[in-house]
Motif scaffolding. Structure first.
Motif, mmCIF file in Angstrom:
data_model
loop_
_atom_site.group_PDB
_atom_site.id
_atom_site.type_symbol
_atom_site.label_atom_id
_atom_site.label_comp_id
_atom_site.label_asym_id
_atom_site.label_seq_id
_atom_site.Cartn_x
_atom_site.Cartn_y
_atom_site.Cartn_z
ATOM 1 N N LEU A 58 4.879 5.899 -5.207
ATOM 2 C CA LEU A 58 5.805 4.971 -5.168
ATOM 3 C C LEU A 58 5.779 3.352 -5.005
ATOM 4 N N ARG A 59 5.616 3.263 -4.321
ATOM 5 C CA ARG A 59 5.222 1.919 -3.200
ATOM 6 C C ARG A 59 3.624 1.362 -4.762
ATOM 7 N N LEU A 60 2.579 2.178 -5.289
ATOM 8 C CA LEU A 60 1.889 1.153 -6.032
ATOM 9 C C LEU A 60 2.625 1.531 -7.641
ATOM 10 N N GLN A 61 3.703 2.339 -7.631
ATOM 11 C CA GLN A 61 4.640 2.025 -9.135
ATOM 12 C C GLN A 61 5.534 0.404 -8.879
ATOM 13 N N GLU A 62 6.316 0.400 -7.671
ATOM 14 C CA GLU A 62 6.789 -0.320 -7.095
ATOM 15 C C GLU A 62 5.801 -2.128 -6.843
ATOM 16 N N ASP A 63 4.932 -2.062 -6.750
ATOM 17 C CA ASP A 63 4.288 -2.878 -6.787
ATOM 18 C C ASP A 63 3.096 -3.820 -8.375
ATOM 19 N N PHE A 64 3.364 -2.537 -9.092
ATOM 20 C CA PHE A 64 2.195 -2.724 -10.343
ATOM 21 C C PHE A 64 2.951 -2.941 -11.191
ATOM 22 N N GLY A 65 3.300 -1.501 -11.292
ATOM 23 C CA GLY A 65 4.675 -0.957 -12.658
ATOM 24 C C GLY A 65 3.457 0.085 -13.685
ATOM 25 N N ASP A 66 3.438 -1.005 -14.592
ATOM 26 C CA ASP A 66 3.016 0.478 -15.389
ATOM 27 C C ASP A 66 1.545 -0.557 -15.691
ATOM 28 N N ARG A 67 1.221 -1.323 -14.705
ATOM 29 C CA ARG A 67 -0.391 -1.932 -14.607
ATOM 30 C C ARG A 67 -1.261 -1.553 -14.035
ATOM 31 N N ILE A 68 -0.842 0.100 -13.511
ATOM 32 C CA ILE A 68 -1.417 0.446 -12.262
ATOM 33 C C ILE A 68 -3.013 0.721 -13.251
ATOM 34 N N THR A 69 -3.024 1.502 -13.675
ATOM 35 C CA THR A 69 -4.342 2.239 -14.528
ATOM 36 C C THR A 69 -5.207 0.857 -15.217
ATOM 37 N N THR A 70 -4.480 -0.366 -15.591
ATOM 38 C CA THR A 70 -5.529 -1.075 -15.874
ATOM 39 C C THR A 70 -5.771 -2.669 -15.071
ATOM 40 N N ALA A 71 -4.774 -2.414 -13.905
ATOM 41 C CA ALA A 71 -4.872 -3.466 -13.109
ATOM 42 C C ALA A 71 -6.943 -3.657 -11.950
ATOM 43 N N GLU A 72 -7.121 -4.752 -12.350
ATOM 44 C CA GLU A 72 -8.592 -5.449 -11.944
ATOM 45 C C GLU A 72 -8.680 -6.087 -10.708
ATOM 46 N N SER A 73 -8.547 -4.465 -9.302
ATOM 47 C CA SER A 73 -8.249 -4.837 -7.996
ATOM 48 C C SER A 73 -9.031 -5.193 -7.450
ATOM 49 N N PHE A 74 -9.189 -5.994 -6.519
ATOM 50 C CA PHE A 74 -10.206 -5.445 -5.202
ATOM 51 C C PHE A 74 -9.675 -4.549 -3.677
ATOM 52 N N ASP A 75 -8.508 -4.504 -4.526
ATOM 53 C CA ASP A 75 -7.682 -3.577 -3.395
ATOM 54 C C ASP A 75 -8.290 -1.915 -3.494
ATOM 55 N N GLU A 76 -8.633 -1.479 -2.004
ATOM 56 C CA GLU A 76 -8.642 -0.340 -1.833
ATOM 57 C C GLU A 76 -7.727 1.060 -2.439
ATOM 58 N N GLU A 77 -6.319 0.378 -2.018
ATOM 59 C CA GLU A 77 -5.353 1.489 -2.739
ATOM 60 C C GLU A 77 -4.970 1.538 -4.325
ATOM 61 N N VAL A 78 -5.384 0.582 -4.547
ATOM 62 C CA VAL A 78 -5.614 0.843 -6.553
ATOM 63 C C VAL A 78 -6.800 1.821 -7.053
#
Length: 162
Positions: free
Chosen positions: A46-66
């Motif tokens: 839920l937190r990732l959905q709030e932070d990234f929305g629909d971009r969660i699968t395409t988010a290029e991040s160095f964040d370990e959680e993503v």
């Protein structure tokens, strides 16, 4: 596949579900994903959905959680691909290990029904539900229902009807 799912389950993510935090809002229930070896970080869907929305699968991040959540989604895609084609051995193994692999009927139904979960996760849960629980023997053809009605909010509009 046998190596990943039978001999090295530590390569898979560990998933747990939490109960709703608010009585009035059932959609505060959450799914948490963590690494089986280090047990951290525990990622809230839920937190990732709030932070990234629909971009969660395409988010290029160095964040370990993503990265961990994207790894979990990739693992689900692998499980779906393994079950498709009516692979009975894989299906039987997933059914036996359903609680450990978070692919039990209720786990998948929880993800499908939860309106605030990431859409990609819900779509994968639908596909996995169909591949693991619906596309099973005896494979008899069933006609689709001609009409479907949704009665969930009827009580708000029609109060005097018997």
């Amino acid at each position: 596949l046998k190596f990943v799912f039978e001999q090295a389950p530590q390569l898979l993510c560990q998933v747990r579900h939490s109960l709703p935090t608010l009585v009035k809002d059932a959609f505060t229930a959450d799914m948490h994903v963590c690494d089986r070896i280090t047990k951290r970080p525990e990622v809230s869907a839920l937190r990732l959905q709030e932070d990234f929305g629909d971009r969660i699968t395409t988010a290029e991040s160095f964040d370990e959680e993503v990265k961990l959540f994207q790894y979990y989604l990739s693992t689900m895609e692998l499980m779906i691909a393994a079950v498709k084609g009516r692979n009975w051995r894989t299906s039987a193994h997933f059914m036996e290990q359903a609680v450990e692999l978070a692919c039990a009927y209720n786990d998948l139904l929880f993800l499908i029904k939860h309106e605030r979960m990431p859409y990609e996760l819900r779509a994968l849960a639908c596909e996995f539900m169909g591949a693991l629980y619906v596309d099973r023997a005896p494979f008899t053809e069933v006609e689709a229902m001609p009409l479907v009605r949704v009665w969930s909010k009827l009580y708000e509009t029609v109060l005097d009807e018997p």
